[in-house]
Motif scaffolding. Structure first.
Motif, PDB file in Angstrom:
ATOM      1  N   LEU A   1       6.208  -1.630  -2.845  1.00  0.00           N
ATOM      2  CA  LEU A   1       5.460  -0.438  -3.217  1.00  0.00           C
ATOM      3  C   LEU A   1       4.233  -0.756  -4.061  1.00  0.00           C
ATOM      4  CD1 LEU A   1       8.337   2.025  -4.203  1.00  0.00           C
ATOM      5  CD2 LEU A   1       7.180   1.817  -2.001  1.00  0.00           C
ATOM      6  N   LYS A   2       3.207   0.040  -3.871  1.00  0.00           N
ATOM      7  CA  LYS A   2       2.040   0.016  -4.745  1.00  0.00           C
ATOM      8  C   LYS A   2       2.299   0.868  -5.980  1.00  0.00           C
ATOM      9  CE  LYS A   2      -1.593   2.383  -3.334  1.00  0.00           C
ATOM     10  NZ  LYS A   2      -2.880   2.700  -2.651  1.00  0.00           N
ATOM     11  N   LEU A   3       3.089   1.924  -5.804  1.00  0.00           N
ATOM     12  CA  LEU A   3       3.327   2.895  -6.873  1.00  0.00           C
ATOM     13  C   LEU A   3       4.635   3.614  -6.596  1.00  0.00           C
ATOM     14  CD1 LEU A   3       2.009   4.522  -9.341  1.00  0.00           C
ATOM     15  CD2 LEU A   3       1.367   6.202  -7.593  1.00  0.00           C
ATOM     16  N   PHE A   4       5.331   3.982  -7.666  1.00  0.00           N
ATOM     17  CA  PHE A   4       6.538   4.795  -7.573  1.00  0.00           C
ATOM     18  C   PHE A   4       6.314   6.062  -8.391  1.00  0.00           C
ATOM     19  CE2 PHE A   4      10.496   6.323  -9.374  1.00  0.00           C
ATOM     20  CZ  PHE A   4      11.335   6.403  -8.276  1.00  0.00           C
TER      21      PHE A   4
ATOM     22  N   VAL B   1       7.499  -2.022 -11.215  1.00  0.00           N
ATOM     23  CA  VAL B   1       6.663  -1.285 -10.268  1.00  0.00           C
ATOM     24  C   VAL B   1       5.776  -0.318 -11.046  1.00  0.00           C
ATOM     25  CG1 VAL B   1       6.660   0.249  -8.264  1.00  0.00           C
ATOM     26  CG2 VAL B   1       8.490  -1.436  -8.541  1.00  0.00           C
ATOM     27  N   PRO B   2       4.480  -0.272 -10.808  1.00  0.00           N
ATOM     28  CA  PRO B   2       3.641   0.758 -11.435  1.00  0.00           C
ATOM     29  C   PRO B   2       4.197   2.141 -11.110  1.00  0.00           C
ATOM     30  CG  PRO B   2       2.277  -0.895 -10.369  1.00  0.00           C
ATOM     31  CD  PRO B   2       3.698  -1.179  -9.945  1.00  0.00           C
ATOM     32  N   MET B   3       4.216   3.027 -12.085  1.00  0.00           N
ATOM     33  CA  MET B   3       4.888   4.298 -11.819  1.00  0.00           C
ATOM     34  C   MET B   3       4.307   5.450 -12.604  1.00  0.00           C
ATOM     35  SD  MET B   3       8.576   4.107 -13.763  1.00  0.00           S
ATOM     36  CE  MET B   3       9.065   2.626 -12.897  1.00  0.00           C
TER      37      MET B   3
ATOM     38  N   THR C   1       0.820  -1.213   0.000  1.00  0.00           N
ATOM     39  CA  THR C   1       0.000   0.000   0.000  1.00  0.00           C
ATOM     40  C   THR C   1       0.854   1.263   0.000  1.00  0.00           C
ATOM     41  OG1 THR C   1      -0.124  -0.007   2.423  1.00  0.00           O
ATOM     42  CG2 THR C   1      -1.883  -1.158   1.226  1.00  0.00           C
ATOM     43  N   ALA C   2       2.161   1.129   0.164  1.00  0.00           N
ATOM     44  CA  ALA C   2       3.043   2.297   0.240  1.00  0.00           C
ATOM     45  C   ALA C   2       3.301   2.871  -1.147  1.00  0.00           C
ATOM     46  CB  ALA C   2       4.360   1.917   0.909  1.00  0.00           C
ATOM     47  N   ILE C   3       3.467   4.182  -1.190  1.00  0.00           N
ATOM     48  CA  ILE C   3       3.827   4.888  -2.417  1.00  0.00           C
ATOM     49  C   ILE C   3       5.226   5.456  -2.254  1.00  0.00           C
ATOM     50  CG2 ILE C   3       3.305   6.869  -3.905  1.00  0.00           C
ATOM     51  CD1 ILE C   3       0.360   6.461  -3.243  1.00  0.00           C
TER      52      ILE C   3
ATOM     53  N   ILE D   1      -3.797  12.782 -11.384  1.00  0.00           N
ATOM     54  CA  ILE D   1      -4.584  12.177 -12.474  1.00  0.00           C
ATOM     55  C   ILE D   1      -3.849  10.962 -13.030  1.00  0.00           C
ATOM     56  CG2 ILE D   1      -5.380  12.545 -14.840  1.00  0.00           C
ATOM     57  CD1 ILE D   1      -6.027  15.446 -14.027  1.00  0.00           C
ATOM     58  N   ALA D   2      -2.537  11.121 -13.268  1.00  0.00           N
ATOM     59  CA  ALA D   2      -1.742   9.999 -13.776  1.00  0.00           C
ATOM     60  C   ALA D   2      -1.686   8.863 -12.752  1.00  0.00           C
ATOM     61  CB  ALA D   2      -0.335  10.475 -14.113  1.00  0.00           C
ATOM     62  N   THR D   3      -1.611   9.208 -11.477  1.00  0.00           N
ATOM     63  CA  THR D   3      -1.587   8.205 -10.415  1.00  0.00           C
ATOM     64  C   THR D   3      -2.847   7.364 -10.434  1.00  0.00           C
ATOM     65  OG1 THR D   3      -0.129   9.515  -8.990  1.00  0.00           O
ATOM     66  CG2 THR D   3      -1.533   7.880  -7.909  1.00  0.00           C
TER      67      THR D   3
END
Length: 369
Positions: A281-284, A300-302, A202-204, A361-363
């Motif tokens: 990470l959930k997102l970078f 990693v989704p980014m 869940t961390a970004i 928005i991109a996130t």
């Protein structure tokens, strides 16, 4: 041009050395990549291709000290030689570089850093087979040295540099994919646990700087972005960077409410420990920097804030990537083979015009894929 003239004067010697050392079987290979973290990660597909094509050969990588931990633990690499760019200054430095390369008695050298010192070193060393990519624009000096290299491939404007590398290897019948790889230190998990970074993805992660300050977001935008991430998402926000980024990370933490969910990881990880963090990470979120390519190595989704960079040339290639790009009239001004470190217009409009809402928005798009 004095080094070109010297190269031509030495031609009988290095040409004879090439012929005497040449053998049919490739037993020793040298890969040259002396740029920084992102470029080294984007060189690992070449390492994988060389290892697959020459499974029994010894593979040595000549690299900048900062990138050592990326490749030192790879099974595909037999030897690493760290070298500082200031060590080959002047005639004496270039001659020492040539002697270093000649001492390895390599059968094949693949050069991904087409600079005058490295090309001179490879030529003077008398390596029997030398391959080199060439920059987008080849000046008179490199053009004069180009004829002394066995095979070259020039980068085309707007082309992915990985495609240039593919064409270079294809000349030798070597197939190359696009997958990146790096060494992973087991100690990274312990660092994550010590920082209490959750394992529930869940961390970004947020890269707080760049080696090229022209690309960095700045403390104001970072602070506003962290505040918005804390508002919209329940997980942690991890600030990622080197020891030199600690003060900026501290400023950001001090500015936001809910700081207990913000983890200042600046300087906490060695380079080969960062994969453990990336996999939690959930997102970078980052700019065009080594950390971004490291996250991409592990899919990693980014979200990438492009800034001044022509991202047609080099960019993350993972399946879940979104780019935020503001393109003033001066865009692009930063290229793989021509990277400025100051803004020509003085206002960094390609970064300054980026709003938190653009990134959010991109996130949402990435996380909803």
């Amino acid at each position: 041009m004095i080094y070109v003239l010297l190269t031509y004067l030495l031609a009988p010697w290095w040409w004879l050395a090439k012929r005497l050392r040449r053998r049919d079987r490739i037993e020793r290979i040298l890969l040259v990549q002396t740029a920084k973290i992102g470029d080294m990660l984007c060189a690992t597909p070449v390492i994988l291709a060389l290892r697959q094509h020459y499974p029994d050969a010894q593979l040595t990588v000549l690299h900048a000290p900062v990138t050592g931990k990326i490749i030192a633990g790879l099974n595909e690499v037999d030897h690493c030689i760290a070298i500082r760019s200031d060590s080959w200054r002047g005639w004496g430095g270039k001659w020492r570089l040539a002697r270093l390369i000649a001492a390895g008695r390599y059968d094949l050298a693949v050069n991904l850093s087409p600079s005058l010192p490295l090309l001179c070193g490879l030529i003077w060393a008398g390596v029997p087979r030398t391959l080199s990519i060439m920059p987008t624009r080849v000046g008179r000096t490199l053009a004069a040295l180009r004829c002394c290299i066995d095979s070259t491939e020039q980068h085309r404007p707007g082309e992915l540099v990985l495609a240039t590398k593919q064409r270079l290897l294809q000349q030798q019948g070597i197939a190359m994919g696009l997958r990146k790889k790096m060494a992973i230190a087991a100690s990274g998990e312990a660092v994550c646990d010590r920082l209490e970074i959750t394992r529930d993805n869940t961390a970004i992660g947020l890269a707080i700087s760049s080696a090229n300050k022209l690309k960095e977001l700045g403390e104001d935008l970072l602070s506003a972005l962290v505040a918005r991430l804390l508002q919209d998402y329940p997980g942690q926000v991890v600030l990622i960077g080197g020891p030199e980024d600690g003060p900026s990370a501290g400023v950001v933490v001090g500015r936001v409410q809910g700081g207990e969910r913000v983890i200042n990881a600046a300087g906490a990880f060695q380079l080969d420990e960062l994969p453990a963090l990336m996999q939690r990470l959930k997102l970078f979120i980052g700019v065009d920097s080594g950390l971004t390519y490291l996250a991409d190595t592990f899919d990693v989704p980014m979200v990438v804030i492009v800034g001044p960079v022509d991202f047609r040339e080099q960019r993350p290639l993972g399946p879940r990537v979104r780019f935020v790009s503001k393109q003033p009239s001066c865009y692009p001004c930063a290229f793989v083979f021509n990277a400025p470190y100051t803004c020509k217009t003085g206002d960094r409009a390609c970064i300054r015009r980026v709003a938190v809402e653009d990134i959010m928005i991109a996130t949402k798009e990435v996380l909803n894929d």
